[in-house]
Enzyme design. Structure first.
Site, PDB file in Angstrom:
ATOM      1  N   CYS A 104       0.884  -1.159   0.000  1.00 15.88           N
ATOM      2  CA  CYS A 104       0.000   0.000   0.000  1.00 15.88           C
ATOM      3  C   CYS A 104       0.922   1.209   0.000  1.00 15.88           C
ATOM      4  O   CYS A 104       1.558   1.501   1.008  1.00 15.88           O
ATOM      5  CB  CYS A 104      -0.923   0.045   1.210  1.00 15.88           C
ATOM      6  SG  CYS A 104      -1.890   1.569   1.266  1.00 15.88           S
ATOM      7  N   CYS A 107      -0.489   4.331   2.555  1.00 12.50           N
ATOM      8  CA  CYS A 107      -0.406   4.213   4.016  1.00 12.50           C
ATOM      9  C   CYS A 107      -0.130   2.753   4.354  1.00 12.50           C
ATOM     10  O   CYS A 107       0.995   2.308   4.274  1.00 12.50           O
ATOM     11  CB  CYS A 107      -1.658   4.745   4.687  1.00 12.50           C
ATOM     12  SG  CYS A 107      -3.201   4.305   3.878  1.00 12.50           S
ATOM     13  N   SER A 108      -1.130   2.002   4.731  1.00 13.49           N
ATOM     14  CA  SER A 108      -0.892   0.587   4.987  1.00 13.49           C
ATOM     15  C   SER A 108      -2.182  -0.183   4.921  1.00 13.49           C
ATOM     16  O   SER A 108      -2.460  -0.995   5.789  1.00 13.49           O
ATOM     17  CB  SER A 108      -0.226   0.381   6.338  1.00 13.49           C
ATOM     18  OG  SER A 108      -1.153   0.670   7.348  1.00 13.49           O
ATOM     19  N   CYS A 109      -2.974   0.045   3.890  1.00 15.21           N
ATOM     20  CA  CYS A 109      -4.168  -0.772   3.692  1.00 15.21           C
ATOM     21  C   CYS A 109      -3.721  -2.228   3.595  1.00 15.21           C
ATOM     22  O   CYS A 109      -2.724  -2.529   2.954  1.00 15.21           O
ATOM     23  CB  CYS A 109      -4.894  -0.356   2.419  1.00 15.21           C
ATOM     24  SG  CYS A 109      -5.496   1.341   2.507  1.00 15.21           S
TER      25      CYS A 109
END
Lengths: 199, 123
Positions: A104, A107-109
């Site tokens: 991702c 961000c950090s999906c």
């Protein structure tokens, strides 16, 4: 980061979280018991084990595998692992000719419902930026030397779509049960930074 | 399961933290911030895309300010994004948060070591 052996005070972050939580509880916007349940679920119950069970089922059940690749969200939901973030899960099949890597960049999906919470490196900028620019270099650093004739595909997650890699079933596992197969599946193999060796 | 998880090149890569199975939350406050966000979302106070957008804005701004962004500051960004989003959604105000944080700080200072910190009820 600095370690403070003296824990006699609350950190700035702890104070901010206590302020936020106590206000939200006072206003009836969150229930402390519900918060505890969420933490327990993501820390102890989900982990990457749900994802490993999805993968093992796909290895032993060809119909399930076809369903999983066609409609990952529904197939995963049928096993009871439902995303609460409203995101669809798309499953990507690794083959002898294709290796999939997920990231991702924003961000950090991450597919929490099947993999739990992401590891620190997945959230880091070096991984997020380099996975797209130099996926083979990143894979090499994870110990995976991908042959030149294997195509590497990089998939960038969003708030609406998360990806789960379906790793190749290791050779020499024909006699193994579904439960035993699930034990072979690593978290990183479902992110795409790992390939499963022979059992 | 992880017998062959040797990562011989780890030392060459100080910029990419690659812990194999570290704790998902480094500290309890991170777990609480995570759970509050999920709970508020599940009750419909904001959509997940709204949340993701706010979080990525905070992360981008932190990078512009020089945050090396190696994953260890991730929940600091998460907390800031949550504070701004709950204020923007009118669930509470920034002033509420500052006052309540001050109250917790005073309660902390007034609490002897080893005893639970309790917030006195506001008159």
């Amino acid at each position: 980061m600095t370690d403070h052996p003296d824990h006699s005070h609350l950190s700035d972050s702890e104070l901010r979280v206590r302020a936020l939580e106590s206000l939200l509880v006072d206003k009836g916007l969150v229930d402390p018991a519900a918060l505890d349940a969420i933490v327990d679920t993501y820390e102890n119950k989900v982990g990457p084990r749900n994802g490993a069970r999805v993968v093992a089922r796909a290895w032993v059940d060809a119909d399930f595998k076809q369903w999983l690749l066609r409609d990952g969200t529904a197939a995963i939901d049928s096993l009871g692992y439902t995303s609460t973030q409203g995101a669809d899960i798309v499953v990507l099949e690794n083959t002898a000719k294709v290796h999939n890597l997920t990231v991702c960049t924003l961000c950090s999906c991450y597919p929490w419902a099947v993999l739990g919470l992401p590891p620190a490196w997945y959230k880091s900028f070096p991984y997020r930026s380099r996975a797209v620019k130099d996926p083979r270099g990143v894979l090499l650093e994870f110990g995976q030397d991908i042959a030149d004739d294997v195509e590497v595909r990089v998939w960038d997650s969003t708030a609406e779509v998360r990806y789960l890699v379906l790793p190749e079933r290791p050779a020499g596992t024909a006699d193994m049960t579904e439960d035993a197969l699930a034990e072979l599946v690593t978290r990183n193999s479902m992110i795409g930074t790992d390939r499963l060796g022979e059992a | 399961m992880s017998s062959e998880q040797n990562l011989p090149t780890a030392a060459e890569l100080p910029s990419m933290p690659r812990d194999e199975d570290g704790p998902v939350f480094a500290e309890p406050w991170q777990a609480q911030a995570f759970a509050m966000t999920l709970s508020l979302h599940e009750q419909g106070h904001f959509t997940w895309p709204e949340w993701a957008e706010r979080l990525s804005q905070v992360i981008t701004a932190a990078q512009a300010d020089g945050d090396p962004d190696r994953g260890d500051t991730y929940y600091l960004h998460w907390l800031k994004a949550l504070e701004t989003l709950v204020a923007e959604k009118g669930l509470l105000t920034g002033d509420d948060l500052i006052r309540r944080k001050d109250a917790w700080e005073r309660a902390t200072l007034a609490t002897p070591h080893g005893q639970p910190i309790v917030l006195p009820s506001e008159g």
